[in-house]
Write an enzyme that holds these catalytic residues in place. Sequence first.
Site, mmCIF file in Angstrom:
data_model
loop_
_atom_site.group_PDB
_atom_site.id
_atom_site.type_symbol
_atom_site.label_atom_id
_atom_site.label_comp_id
_atom_site.label_asym_id
_atom_site.label_seq_id
_atom_site.Cartn_x
_atom_site.Cartn_y
_atom_site.Cartn_z
ATOM 1 N N HIS A 154 -110.360 -27.345 24.319
ATOM 2 C CA HIS A 154 -111.227 -26.181 24.074
ATOM 3 C C HIS A 154 -112.656 -26.570 23.688
ATOM 4 O O HIS A 154 -113.523 -25.696 23.617
ATOM 5 C CB HIS A 154 -110.642 -25.291 22.969
ATOM 6 C CG HIS A 154 -109.333 -24.657 23.330
ATOM 7 N ND1 HIS A 154 -109.179 -23.840 24.427
ATOM 8 C CD2 HIS A 154 -108.109 -24.717 22.745
ATOM 9 C CE1 HIS A 154 -107.914 -23.424 24.498
ATOM 10 N NE2 HIS A 154 -107.237 -23.952 23.494
ATOM 11 N N ASP A 190 -101.470 -27.202 29.229
ATOM 12 C CA ASP A 190 -101.334 -26.521 27.937
ATOM 13 C C ASP A 190 -101.188 -25.013 28.196
ATOM 14 O O ASP A 190 -101.638 -24.512 29.233
ATOM 15 C CB ASP A 190 -102.598 -26.795 27.105
ATOM 16 C CG ASP A 190 -102.525 -26.252 25.691
ATOM 17 O OD1 ASP A 190 -102.158 -27.022 24.781
ATOM 18 O OD2 ASP A 190 -102.838 -25.057 25.486
ATOM 19 N N HIS A 192 -102.786 -22.668 26.841
ATOM 20 C CA HIS A 192 -104.112 -22.034 26.832
ATOM 21 C C HIS A 192 -105.030 -22.680 27.872
ATOM 22 O O HIS A 192 -104.935 -23.886 28.131
ATOM 23 C CB HIS A 192 -104.751 -22.192 25.446
ATOM 24 C CG HIS A 192 -103.898 -21.691 24.324
ATOM 25 N ND1 HIS A 192 -103.062 -22.509 23.595
ATOM 26 C CD2 HIS A 192 -103.750 -20.448 23.819
ATOM 27 C CE1 HIS A 192 -102.431 -21.790 22.677
ATOM 28 N NE2 HIS A 192 -102.825 -20.532 22.790
ATOM 29 N N ASP A 279 -97.085 -26.113 24.024
ATOM 30 C CA ASP A 279 -97.073 -24.722 23.552
ATOM 31 C C ASP A 279 -96.639 -23.750 24.652
ATOM 32 O O ASP A 279 -96.635 -22.527 24.435
ATOM 33 C CB ASP A 279 -98.414 -24.313 22.917
ATOM 34 C CG ASP A 279 -99.627 -24.773 23.682
ATOM 35 O OD1 ASP A 279 -99.485 -25.280 24.815
ATOM 36 O OD2 ASP A 279 -100.746 -24.623 23.139
HETATM 37 N N1 Q9C Z 1 -104.555 -15.360 16.379
HETATM 38 C C1 Q9C Z 1 -104.506 -25.563 21.568
HETATM 39 O O1 Q9C Z 1 -103.379 -25.310 21.905
HETATM 40 N N2 Q9C Z 1 -106.030 -19.704 17.721
HETATM 41 N N3 Q9C Z 1 -105.278 -24.672 20.917
HETATM 42 C C2 Q9C Z 1 -105.651 -18.416 18.135
HETATM 43 C C3 Q9C Z 1 -104.695 -16.324 17.437
HETATM 44 C C4 Q9C Z 1 -106.456 -20.586 18.745
HETATM 45 C C5 Q9C Z 1 -104.780 -23.380 20.588
HETATM 46 C C6 Q9C Z 1 -105.452 -17.543 16.982
HETATM 47 C C7 Q9C Z 1 -105.346 -21.260 19.454
HETATM 48 C C8 Q9C Z 1 -105.850 -22.531 20.031
HETATM 49 C C9 Q9C Z 1 -105.104 -26.911 21.817
HETATM 50 ZN ZN ZN Z 2 -102.716 -24.555 23.633
#
Ligand code: Q9C
Ligand code: ZN
Length: 334
Positions: A154, A190, A192, A279
């Site tokens: 990210h 991933d 996301h 995830d």
């Molecule tokens: N309420 C990775 O898997 N937070 N990042 C979201 C939702 C961000 C995940 C909060 C999630 C990022 C590397």
């Molecule tokens: Zn992620």
Amino acid sequence: MRRFWDARQLAHAPALELHNGGFVPFAEAPARAEAILAAIGPTEPAADHKEAPLRAVHAEDYLAFLWSAHKDWRAAGRAGDASGYAWPVVRRRPLALDRIDARLGAYSFDASSPIGAGTWDGAYWSAQTALSALDAVLAGERSAFALCRPPGHHAGADYLGGYCYLNNAAIAAEAAVAAGKRRVAILDIDYHHGNGTQDIFYARGDVLFVSIHADPRMDYPYYWGHADETGEGPGAGATLNLPLPRGTDLGTYLPALDAALAKIADFAPEQLVVCYGADTFADDPISHFRLRTDDYAEIGRRIAALALPALIVMEGGYAVDALGANVATFLSGF
Ligand code: Q9C
Ligand code: ZN
């Protein structure tokens, strides 16, 4: 497969993050790494490649900000971890503001990536771990695994977000180009979308970015990862986004994976970088796919069938109890 990890990555350990309107324990916790380590066996520590490969991807002013942000936060009289709360909408004006809160907003895109006293060190050694695993592949290993945390996908050239501060995979991909690899493909699996990696290489024709992820109309990071984002300029056609609906199981996932692999094979890369996030697991606490532990063996096998020199970089995965088995299963399938 050689596996790399550096204990200095544990220095990054923020306490809380903003989640659904309240503060909860930080999900990207050091316990994630401990769980993976317990499952994958002995690892090799990172070699220090210094800051030059970081500077090849990230802006100088961003690195200076990240290095001093927590100190500046304390100097402003604050306790705990540094976190932004005000953001410059679409960067209206490039103001050079000194106030720590203004700089946190300017160099981040969300409030779930706090900066603690050990964040620079943790992120620095996470990037060095990716570079060290790349070295093994450049030296002739068929593949190597970098247990990176904090994760990286990210983080953009000049921003942090989504638990990511330095883009480990992008730093390694750029280092592979610098080492003479003429075409590098990044496959991001991933849950996301890897918005930072996409941004960094969006106008590049020599680095292909392919991502399978949750549809950003429903899930973080919302503003990137849509199917119509395909690259620009010399990078036109060198970005491929394959968003999938919530509830995706292996039967829905594999056709997307095969499409991703076909795109990569067509690009004929000399180096592959796999951003692996666990995830996508059914029981992940912040995600909504339905992959099971055994599914990662089949996913790993199909990616390995590309028969490319491969660096595997750890990204997300927050079901800590199953995380070790998920990573080990993916690696053994590969
Ligand atoms: N309420 C990775 O898997 N937070 N990042 C979201 C939702 C961000 C995940 C909060 C999630 C990022 C590397
Ligand atoms: Zn992620």
